[in-house]
Design an enzyme around this catalytic site. Structure first.
Site, mmCIF file in Angstrom:
data_model
loop_
_atom_site.group_PDB
_atom_site.id
_atom_site.type_symbol
_atom_site.label_atom_id
_atom_site.label_comp_id
_atom_site.label_asym_id
_atom_site.label_seq_id
_atom_site.Cartn_x
_atom_site.Cartn_y
_atom_site.Cartn_z
ATOM 1 N N ASP A 14 0.855 -1.193 0.000
ATOM 2 C CA ASP A 14 0.000 0.000 0.000
ATOM 3 C C ASP A 14 0.887 1.238 0.000
ATOM 4 O OD1 ASP A 14 -2.875 1.033 0.284
ATOM 5 O OD2 ASP A 14 -1.826 2.142 1.852
ATOM 6 N N GLU A 16 0.882 5.532 0.532
ATOM 7 C CA GLU A 16 0.252 6.818 0.831
ATOM 8 C C GLU A 16 1.000 7.845 0.002
ATOM 9 O OE1 GLU A 16 -2.505 6.721 2.403
ATOM 10 O OE2 GLU A 16 -2.183 4.658 3.039
ATOM 11 N N ALA A 17 0.266 8.852 -0.438
ATOM 12 C CA ALA A 17 0.877 9.797 -1.371
ATOM 13 C C ALA A 17 0.258 11.175 -1.199
ATOM 14 C CB ALA A 17 0.698 9.288 -2.799
ATOM 15 N N TYR A 122 -4.014 2.720 -9.100
ATOM 16 C CA TYR A 122 -3.306 3.675 -8.236
ATOM 17 C C TYR A 122 -1.886 3.218 -7.874
ATOM 18 C CZ TYR A 122 -2.650 7.340 -4.796
ATOM 19 O OH TYR A 122 -2.150 8.424 -4.113
ATOM 20 N N HIS A 188 -5.603 4.459 6.164
ATOM 21 C CA HIS A 188 -4.792 5.498 5.510
ATOM 22 C C HIS A 188 -3.408 5.660 6.113
ATOM 23 C CE1 HIS A 188 -8.315 6.321 3.179
ATOM 24 N NE2 HIS A 188 -8.991 6.711 4.238
ATOM 25 N N ASP A 193 -3.271 -0.179 6.223
ATOM 26 C CA ASP A 193 -4.011 -0.620 5.033
ATOM 27 C C ASP A 193 -3.496 -1.966 4.524
ATOM 28 O OD1 ASP A 193 -5.623 1.616 5.143
ATOM 29 O OD2 ASP A 193 -4.588 2.701 3.550
HETATM 30 N N1 DCM Z 1 -6.214 9.861 -1.478
HETATM 31 C C1 DCM Z 1 -6.718 11.152 -1.559
HETATM 32 N N2 DCM Z 1 -8.046 11.373 -1.298
HETATM 33 C C2 DCM Z 1 -8.862 10.369 -0.968
HETATM 34 C C3 DCM Z 1 -8.370 9.049 -0.881
HETATM 35 C C4 DCM Z 1 -7.018 8.835 -1.136
HETATM 36 O O1 DCM Z 1 -5.974 12.084 -1.863
HETATM 37 N N3 DCM Z 1 -10.150 10.609 -0.713
HETATM 38 C C5 DCM Z 1 -4.798 9.647 -1.761
HETATM 39 C C6 DCM Z 1 -3.930 9.950 -0.556
HETATM 40 C C7 DCM Z 1 -3.617 8.588 -0.003
HETATM 41 C C8 DCM Z 1 -3.599 7.722 -1.252
HETATM 42 O O2 DCM Z 1 -4.602 8.279 -2.099
HETATM 43 O O3 DCM Z 1 -2.343 8.576 0.633
HETATM 44 C C9 DCM Z 1 -3.831 6.260 -1.029
HETATM 45 O O4 DCM Z 1 -5.108 6.044 -0.477
HETATM 46 P P1 DCM Z 1 -5.361 5.017 0.702
HETATM 47 O O5 DCM Z 1 -4.981 5.691 1.995
HETATM 48 O O6 DCM Z 1 -6.808 4.703 0.635
HETATM 49 O O7 DCM Z 1 -4.471 3.850 0.480
HETATM 50 MG MG MG Z 2 -3.415 3.387 2.136
#
Ligand code: DCM
Ligand code: MG
Length: 240
Positions: A14, A16-17, A122, A188, A193
């Site tokens: 997973d 995060e970005a 993603y 998140h 995750d």
């Molecule tokens: N993300 C976002 N807005 C959202 C969901 C996700 O900007 N509503 C981006 C930021 C998270 C990344 O996608 O770090 C990965 O999502 P997840 O935390 O669900 O793995």
């Molecule tokens: Mg995540």
């Protein structure tokens, strides 16, 4: 891939970005749990009937400071931002991260299958972009599985088109709630995750392992999310 080349290790992943694909995101955190297929084929439950995370697994979680700002939404849901990553002196996604990733993967028995939820849309393309920015790649003989279309496809096959799946959410957290009757922990955060993903996978492991045997894609087929610009030496403005 064919059954004869079945994957030996499943590396759950997973990211995060800094935002969603339209924000040309950069990776801020990555987590991987590498689990041999034998542990996925033989899940273990405790005495109260709760499914357990496999005892034998290799874990890697790294935080990195992207060279562009987080969208407010991404900062809010992840708890990560350029300030706390700077305060903790985290470098960006650089050659050291690539080296650690490659070493971590090379320790696992191949073929390896990367597994991510919504990975085709993603995580895999974004990882491809970050690697491409550095002229790097993962190991040969790497495959990918996205549990989102896999679980949709499996449910569709079970229903034979007779039962309506309308309204069913395939978001990772909702699958976990549906399977385990509980809220996912540490949503998140990359490691939280991945934990949720492994548990969701284990709940449907026989079917998903079979699905992977025929439907896993080669990592080489994964296109980058966007074309990366050159790495900046300082500053954090958008890089694409
Ligand atoms: N993300 C976002 N807005 C959202 C969901 C996700 O900007 N509503 C981006 C930021 C998270 C990344 O996608 O770090 C990965 O999502 P997840 O935390 O669900 O793995
Ligand atoms: Mg995540």
């Amino acid at each position: 891939m064919s059954e004869s080349q079945k994957c030996e290790t499943f590396v759950f992943l997973d990211l995060e970005a800094t935002g969603l694909p339209d924000a040309y995101p950069q990776i801020a955190e990555i987590s991987l749990f590498a689990i041999h297929r034998v542990s996925l084929e033989h899940p273990v439950w405790d005495e109260s009937g709760d499914l357990l995370l496999p005892r034998v697994l290799d874990k890697l979680t790294l935080c990195m400071n992207p060279e562009q700002p987080f969208t407010p939404k991404a900062a809010k849901i992840t708890g990560l931002n350029n300030q706390n990553l700077t305060d903790n002196q985290k470098p960006c996604f650089d050659g050291t991260v690539v080296k650690i990733l490659r070493e971590f993967l090379s320790r696992q028995v191949s073929p390896i299958c990367l597994v991510a939820h919504n990975g085709f849309a993603y995580d895999f393309p974004l990882l491809r972009t970050e690697l491409q920015r550095l002229g790097a790649n993962l190991l040969e003989d790497t495959y990918c599985l996205d549990t989102l279309p896999a679980l949709k496809g499996l449910d569709k096959a079970h229903d034979h088109g007779t039962r309506s799946r309308r309204g069913k959410s395939y978001r990772l957290g909702n699958l976990y709630r549906q399977y385990f009757g509980d809220d996912p922990k540490a949503a998140h955060s990359a490691e939280g995750d991945v934990y949720t993903l492994v548990m969701v996978f284990l709940h449907r492991a026989p079917e998903l392992l079979q699905w992977a045997g025929t439907k896993a894609r080669s990592w080489d087929e994964i296109e980058p999310m966007y074309s990366p610009g050159p790495r900046r030496s300082s500053g954090r403005s958008r890089n694409a």
